[in-house]
Design an enzyme around this catalytic site. Structure first.
Site, PDB file in Angstrom:
ATOM      1  N   GLY A 199     -22.309  15.221  20.581  1.00  0.00           N
ATOM      2  CA  GLY A 199     -21.694  14.327  19.616  1.00  0.00           C
ATOM      3  C   GLY A 199     -20.209  14.206  19.895  1.00  0.00           C
ATOM      4  O   GLY A 199     -19.652  14.971  20.694  1.00  0.00           O
ATOM      5  N   GLN A 257     -11.444  12.883  18.174  1.00  0.00           N
ATOM      6  CA  GLN A 257     -11.409  13.591  19.456  1.00  0.00           C
ATOM      7  C   GLN A 257     -10.920  12.708  20.600  1.00  0.00           C
ATOM      8  O   GLN A 257     -10.597  13.213  21.662  1.00  0.00           O
ATOM      9  CB  GLN A 257     -12.787  14.160  19.794  1.00  0.00           C
ATOM     10  CG  GLN A 257     -13.203  15.297  18.877  1.00  0.00           C
ATOM     11  CD  GLN A 257     -14.578  15.787  19.219  1.00  0.00           C
ATOM     12  OE1 GLN A 257     -15.572  15.272  18.731  1.00  0.00           O
ATOM     13  NE2 GLN A 257     -14.627  16.786  20.086  1.00  0.00           N
ATOM     14  N   CYS A 259     -17.703  22.671  21.714  1.00  0.00           N
ATOM     15  CA  CYS A 259     -17.036  21.428  21.322  1.00  0.00           C
ATOM     16  C   CYS A 259     -16.309  20.855  22.533  1.00  0.00           C
ATOM     17  O   CYS A 259     -15.666  21.606  23.274  1.00  0.00           O
ATOM     18  CB  CYS A 259     -16.048  21.722  20.195  1.00  0.00           C
ATOM     19  SG  CYS A 259     -15.126  20.293  19.611  1.00  0.00           S
ATOM     20  N   LEU A 260     -16.407  19.547  22.714  1.00  0.00           N
ATOM     21  CA  LEU A 260     -15.725  18.916  23.846  1.00  0.00           C
ATOM     22  C   LEU A 260     -14.209  19.103  23.778  1.00  0.00           C
ATOM     23  O   LEU A 260     -13.541  19.091  24.805  1.00  0.00           O
ATOM     24  CB  LEU A 260     -16.072  17.426  23.925  1.00  0.00           C
ATOM     25  CG  LEU A 260     -17.528  17.104  24.260  1.00  0.00           C
ATOM     26  CD1 LEU A 260     -17.757  15.599  24.254  1.00  0.00           C
ATOM     27  CD2 LEU A 260     -17.929  17.703  25.599  1.00  0.00           C
ATOM     28  N   HIS A 277     -21.059  19.248  12.384  1.00  0.00           N
ATOM     29  CA  HIS A 277     -19.940  19.493  13.299  1.00  0.00           C
ATOM     30  C   HIS A 277     -19.031  18.271  13.382  1.00  0.00           C
ATOM     31  O   HIS A 277     -17.803  18.388  13.282  1.00  0.00           O
ATOM     32  CB  HIS A 277     -20.504  19.854  14.684  1.00  0.00           C
ATOM     33  CG  HIS A 277     -19.464  20.105  15.722  1.00  0.00           C
ATOM     34  ND1 HIS A 277     -19.170  21.367  16.179  1.00  0.00           N
ATOM     35  CD2 HIS A 277     -18.641  19.258  16.406  1.00  0.00           C
ATOM     36  CE1 HIS A 277     -18.209  21.281  17.102  1.00  0.00           C
ATOM     37  NE2 HIS A 277     -17.882  20.014  17.260  1.00  0.00           N
ATOM     38  N   GLU A 278     -19.620  17.090  13.556  1.00  0.00           N
ATOM     39  CA  GLU A 278     -18.811  15.874  13.714  1.00  0.00           C
ATOM     40  C   GLU A 278     -18.157  15.442  12.403  1.00  0.00           C
ATOM     41  O   GLU A 278     -17.011  14.995  12.398  1.00  0.00           O
ATOM     42  CB  GLU A 278     -19.653  14.740  14.312  1.00  0.00           C
ATOM     43  CG  GLU A 278     -20.250  15.051  15.678  1.00  0.00           C
ATOM     44  CD  GLU A 278     -19.270  15.570  16.718  1.00  0.00           C
ATOM     45  OE1 GLU A 278     -18.070  15.259  16.659  1.00  0.00           O
ATOM     46  OE2 GLU A 278     -19.708  16.312  17.617  1.00  0.00           O
ATOM     47  N   HIS A 299     -15.063  17.321  11.927  1.00  0.00           N
ATOM     48  CA  HIS A 299     -13.939  16.731  12.670  1.00  0.00           C
ATOM     49  C   HIS A 299     -13.242  15.653  11.850  1.00  0.00           C
ATOM     50  O   HIS A 299     -12.014  15.562  11.847  1.00  0.00           O
ATOM     51  CB  HIS A 299     -14.415  16.113  13.995  1.00  0.00           C
ATOM     52  CG  HIS A 299     -14.455  17.063  15.134  1.00  0.00           C
ATOM     53  ND1 HIS A 299     -13.339  17.726  15.613  1.00  0.00           N
ATOM     54  CD2 HIS A 299     -15.484  17.464  15.927  1.00  0.00           C
ATOM     55  CE1 HIS A 299     -13.682  18.485  16.634  1.00  0.00           C
ATOM     56  NE2 HIS A 299     -14.984  18.352  16.846  1.00  0.00           N
TER      57      HIS A 299
END
Length: 155
Positions: free
Chosen positions: A46, A51, A85-86, A127-128, A131
């Site tokens: 995701g 991000q 996480c990216l 998670h997203e 963010h």
């Protein structure tokens, strides 16, 4: 479509709250397409707009699913999951996430959708959405579980 630059650990934008999206226009459609391409390039599950440096409430999840102004309405159960996480490359830890979530969002066509998600999809949505609220997984880890995995130079 284009690959967007990711924002990484220590970038203050990751701690900021994203703004509601009021209009679904061509610019937003391009952002969504770019986010999907960027997520796939970096093998993500995701990606949130923050991000890639955009403080708008939009996320993409592999499928791909684009969620505009997502809201988690209800959670059920708890699961201990491995998470990365990216924006925190090569860092992984255990986090407690709901087993199930009920979420509502607007799709890229402007339709409001309610979805029940379980396990990995529930984890990804949580998670997203975190963010979008200026929260990162590293703040939620189970103490002592953070690991750094050395990248390999496989070609």
């Amino acid at each position: 479509m284009a690959i967007r630059n990711l924002r990484y650990k220590g970038d203050e934008i990751l701690k900021k709250k994203s703004r509601e999206i009021e209009t679904i226009d061509e610019k937003l459609q391009t952002l969504i397409d770019d986010m999907i391409e960027t997520m796939h390039k970096y093998n993500g599950v995701g990606l949130a707009a923050v991000q890639v440096g955009i403080l708008k409430r939009v996320i993409v999840i592999d499928g791909p699913i684009a969620m505009i102004n997502p809201v988690i309405l209800k959670t059920k159960g708890k699961q201990e999951v491995d998470e990365g996480c990216l924006s925190f490359p090569n860092e992984f830890a255990k986090v407690i996430r709901p087993t199930e979530v009920t979420a509502e969002y607007t799709d890229r066509d402007g339709k409001r959708i309610k979805v029940k998600a379980k396990e990995l999809l529930a984890q990804a949505i949580c998670h997203e959405v975190d963010h979008l609220n200026g929260e990162v997984f590293i703040d939620k880890i189970i103490p002592g579980t953070l690991e750094y995995i050395e990248p390999t130079d496989e070609k």
